[in-house]
Motif scaffolding. Structure first.
Motif, PDB file in Angstrom:
ATOM      1  N   GLU A  29      12.490  -8.822   0.892  1.00 27.02           N
ATOM      2  CA  GLU A  29      12.749  -8.791   2.330  1.00 27.02           C
ATOM      3  C   GLU A  29      12.603  -7.377   2.889  1.00 27.02           C
ATOM      4  O   GLU A  29      12.034  -7.173   3.978  1.00 27.02           O
ATOM      5  CB  GLU A  29      14.146  -9.334   2.612  1.00 27.02           C
ATOM      6  CG  GLU A  29      14.279 -10.839   2.358  1.00 27.02           C
ATOM      7  CD  GLU A  29      15.727 -11.295   2.317  1.00 27.02           C
ATOM      8  OE1 GLU A  29      16.608 -10.478   2.689  1.00 27.02           O
ATOM      9  OE2 GLU A  29      15.978 -12.441   1.923  1.00 27.02           O
ATOM     10  N   ASN A  30      13.126  -6.389   2.161  1.00 27.26           N
ATOM     11  CA  ASN A  30      13.016  -4.989   2.609  1.00 27.26           C
ATOM     12  C   ASN A  30      11.563  -4.541   2.697  1.00 27.26           C
ATOM     13  O   ASN A  30      11.154  -3.872   3.652  1.00 27.26           O
ATOM     14  CB  ASN A  30      13.790  -4.071   1.675  1.00 27.26           C
ATOM     15  CG  ASN A  30      15.299  -4.193   1.840  1.00 27.26           C
ATOM     16  OD1 ASN A  30      15.770  -4.665   2.877  1.00 27.26           O
ATOM     17  ND2 ASN A  30      16.046  -3.788   0.837  1.00 27.26           N
ATOM     18  N   LEU A  31      10.774  -4.916   1.696  1.00 28.79           N
ATOM     19  CA  LEU A  31       9.363  -4.548   1.698  1.00 28.79           C
ATOM     20  C   LEU A  31       8.609  -5.269   2.811  1.00 28.79           C
ATOM     21  O   LEU A  31       7.729  -4.699   3.460  1.00 28.79           O
ATOM     22  CB  LEU A  31       8.733  -4.865   0.338  1.00 28.79           C
ATOM     23  CG  LEU A  31       9.144  -3.939  -0.815  1.00 28.79           C
ATOM     24  CD1 LEU A  31       8.733  -4.540  -2.153  1.00 28.79           C
ATOM     25  CD2 LEU A  31       8.524  -2.564  -0.643  1.00 28.79           C
ATOM     26  N   TYR A  81       0.322  -6.977  -5.882  1.00 24.36           N
ATOM     27  CA  TYR A  81      -0.221  -6.949  -4.522  1.00 24.36           C
ATOM     28  C   TYR A  81      -1.437  -7.859  -4.364  1.00 24.36           C
ATOM     29  O   TYR A  81      -2.001  -7.946  -3.283  1.00 24.36           O
ATOM     30  CB  TYR A  81      -0.582  -5.513  -4.130  1.00 24.36           C
ATOM     31  CG  TYR A  81       0.647  -4.657  -3.917  1.00 24.36           C
ATOM     32  CD1 TYR A  81       1.399  -4.782  -2.753  1.00 24.36           C
ATOM     33  CD2 TYR A  81       1.069  -3.757  -4.886  1.00 24.36           C
ATOM     34  CE1 TYR A  81       2.542  -4.016  -2.560  1.00 24.36           C
ATOM     35  CE2 TYR A  81       2.211  -2.984  -4.699  1.00 24.36           C
ATOM     36  CZ  TYR A  81       2.941  -3.117  -3.531  1.00 24.36           C
ATOM     37  OH  TYR A  81       4.076  -2.367  -3.353  1.00 24.36           O
ATOM     38  N   MET A  82      -1.833  -8.525  -5.442  1.00 32.46           N
ATOM     39  CA  MET A  82      -2.908  -9.517  -5.380  1.00 32.46           C
ATOM     40  C   MET A  82      -2.297 -10.910  -5.391  1.00 32.46           C
ATOM     41  O   MET A  82      -1.169 -11.105  -5.838  1.00 32.46           O
ATOM     42  CB  MET A  82      -3.820  -9.396  -6.603  1.00 32.46           C
ATOM     43  CG  MET A  82      -4.463  -8.060  -6.810  1.00 32.46           C
ATOM     44  SD  MET A  82      -5.453  -8.136  -8.345  1.00 32.46           S
ATOM     45  CE  MET A  82      -6.163  -6.505  -8.349  1.00 32.46           C
ATOM     46  N   THR A  83      -3.045 -11.893  -4.909  1.00 29.23           N
ATOM     47  CA  THR A  83      -2.596 -13.272  -5.068  1.00 29.23           C
ATOM     48  C   THR A  83      -2.631 -13.617  -6.557  1.00 29.23           C
ATOM     49  O   THR A  83      -3.366 -12.987  -7.335  1.00 29.23           O
ATOM     50  CB  THR A  83      -3.491 -14.246  -4.296  1.00 29.23           C
ATOM     51  OG1 THR A  83      -4.799 -14.246  -4.899  1.00 29.23           O
ATOM     52  CG2 THR A  83      -3.586 -13.866  -2.824  1.00 29.23           C
ATOM     53  N   PRO A  84      -1.853 -14.599  -6.997  1.00 26.84           N
ATOM     54  CA  PRO A  84      -1.899 -14.995  -8.408  1.00 26.84           C
ATOM     55  C   PRO A  84      -3.308 -15.335  -8.879  1.00 26.84           C
ATOM     56  O   PRO A  84      -3.684 -15.029 -10.012  1.00 26.84           O
ATOM     57  CB  PRO A  84      -0.975 -16.223  -8.452  1.00 26.84           C
ATOM     58  CG  PRO A  84       0.009 -15.975  -7.360  1.00 26.84           C
ATOM     59  CD  PRO A  84      -0.783 -15.318  -6.263  1.00 26.84           C
ATOM     60  N   GLU A  85      -4.091 -15.966  -8.023  1.00 23.25           N
ATOM     61  CA  GLU A  85      -5.471 -16.308  -8.402  1.00 23.25           C
ATOM     62  C   GLU A  85      -6.312 -15.054  -8.603  1.00 23.25           C
ATOM     63  O   GLU A  85      -7.092 -14.963  -9.562  1.00 23.25           O
ATOM     64  CB  GLU A  85      -6.109 -17.185  -7.330  1.00 23.25           C
ATOM     65  CG  GLU A  85      -7.537 -17.605  -7.669  1.00 23.25           C
ATOM     66  CD  GLU A  85      -8.173 -18.456  -6.590  1.00 23.25           C
ATOM     67  OE1 GLU A  85      -9.302 -18.943  -6.814  1.00 23.25           O
ATOM     68  OE2 GLU A  85      -7.554 -18.633  -5.526  1.00 23.25           O
ATOM     69  N   ASP A 130       3.643  -6.737   1.890  1.00 25.72           N
ATOM     70  CA  ASP A 130       3.817  -8.073   1.328  1.00 25.72           C
ATOM     71  C   ASP A 130       3.405  -8.103  -0.133  1.00 25.72           C
ATOM     72  O   ASP A 130       2.323  -7.638  -0.496  1.00 25.72           O
ATOM     73  CB  ASP A 130       2.988  -9.078   2.125  1.00 25.72           C
ATOM     74  CG  ASP A 130       3.263 -10.503   1.697  1.00 25.72           C
ATOM     75  OD1 ASP A 130       4.422 -10.811   1.373  1.00 25.72           O
ATOM     76  OD2 ASP A 130       2.303 -11.306   1.668  1.00 25.72           O
ATOM     77  N   LEU A 131       4.280  -8.628  -0.990  1.00 28.41           N
ATOM     78  CA  LEU A 131       3.973  -8.772  -2.412  1.00 28.41           C
ATOM     79  C   LEU A 131       3.302 -10.129  -2.619  1.00 28.41           C
ATOM     80  O   LEU A 131       3.960 -11.131  -2.894  1.00 28.41           O
ATOM     81  CB  LEU A 131       5.250  -8.651  -3.248  1.00 28.41           C
ATOM     82  CG  LEU A 131       6.038  -7.345  -3.097  1.00 28.41           C
ATOM     83  CD1 LEU A 131       7.274  -7.371  -3.996  1.00 28.41           C
ATOM     84  CD2 LEU A 131       5.171  -6.139  -3.439  1.00 28.41           C
ATOM     85  N   ALA A 132       1.989 -10.160  -2.494  1.00 30.52           N
ATOM     86  CA  ALA A 132       1.248 -11.421  -2.512  1.00 30.52           C
ATOM     87  C   ALA A 132       1.360 -12.154  -3.843  1.00 30.52           C
ATOM     88  O   ALA A 132       1.225 -13.374  -3.909  1.00 30.52           O
ATOM     89  CB  ALA A 132      -0.227 -11.160  -2.192  1.00 30.52           C
TER      90      ALA A 132
END
Length: 245
Positions: free
Chosen positions: A154-156, A114-118, A162-164
């Protein structure tokens, strides 16, 4: 146990597992979650007698400090913090007497995705730099580039979830590489279906008897899209040369 235990999990394993067997307790257990979640957990701890009357120093006024977003006691601390704000996290952990010199187990469960890769890279680097002798365990999605994974995303997304950080969940290799590139000395990963297949058959039978399941193929697909990853620093000091499932 002369070990610190830091969990970023949503559930409170301290009460679910360690309270059942005090012999399993580490030197101190830290739990980190969003402040709003911690507030609800503190309400439960305060008003549910089974939790508030433990024999683990939670009821001792001499060791207990509690406010709306944090509880600190001799053996257990729960902290309300945003893991993307590392200065705030570090400040609150220090306030609860986190000893980074102890061998430490860190756990995340569907947190980094749930976090950005960075942002997740910054957290992993921070942990690697602050704990010389440590093991990091992460449970989250994997193989998200295939059709099944895309349908999950897509379902989420339709549910405004959103899976950041999903791009780091492409494969077991990408999961391991994230750990190794952010300061961890060893890294391994396995999907949950493989892990499930290696459980003792008696345990599998017990699990499958809990609820009738006639869609084994769907379960297998789902478990192939979640994984368990682990990494270590100072493995010789942990008493571990290698961990395999």
């Amino acid at each position: 146990m002369d070990t610190a235990f830091w969990t970023l999990k949503v559930c409170t394993d301290f009460f679910r597992v360690f309270y059942q067997d005090e012999g399993l307790l580490p030197r101190k257990y830290f739990e980190v979650d969003f402040p709003v979640i911690v507030t609800r957990k503190l309400h439960s701890i305060k008003f549910k007698s089974l939790l508030s009357k433990t024999n683990l120093d939670l009821h001792s006024e001499e060791t207990l400090q509690m406010d709306g977003q944090m509880l600190d006691s001799k053996r257990y601390a729960i902290i309300g913090a945003d893991l993307r704000d590392l200065p705030e996290l570090e400040e609150k952990l220090k306030k609860c007497n986190m000893n980074t010199q102890l061998p430490t187990l860190l756990m995340t469960e569907c947190v980094l995705v749930y976090m950005t890769p960075e942002q997740s890279a910054n957290l992993l680097k921070w942990a690697a730099n602050n704990f010389e002798t440590a093991m990091f365990i992460n449970y989250e999605q994997v193989n998200m580039d295939d059709r099944f994974g895309q349908i999950m995303i897509e379902n989420l997304r339709r549910r405004q979830c959103d899976l950041a950080g999903v791009e780091t969940c492409k494969s077991l290799e990408s999961q391991k590489e994230r750990l190794l590139s952010n300061g961890w000395e060893t890294a391994s990963a396995v999907n949950m279906m493989e892990l499930y297949s290696r459980l003792p058959r008696a345990e599998v039978s017990r699990i499958e008897s809990l609820e009738f399941l006639d869609e084994m193929e769907l379960l297998e697909q789902l478990m192939q899209h979640y994984c368990l990853c682990w990494a270590t620093r100072g493995g010789s000091e942990l008493g571990l040369k290698e961990i395999t499932c």
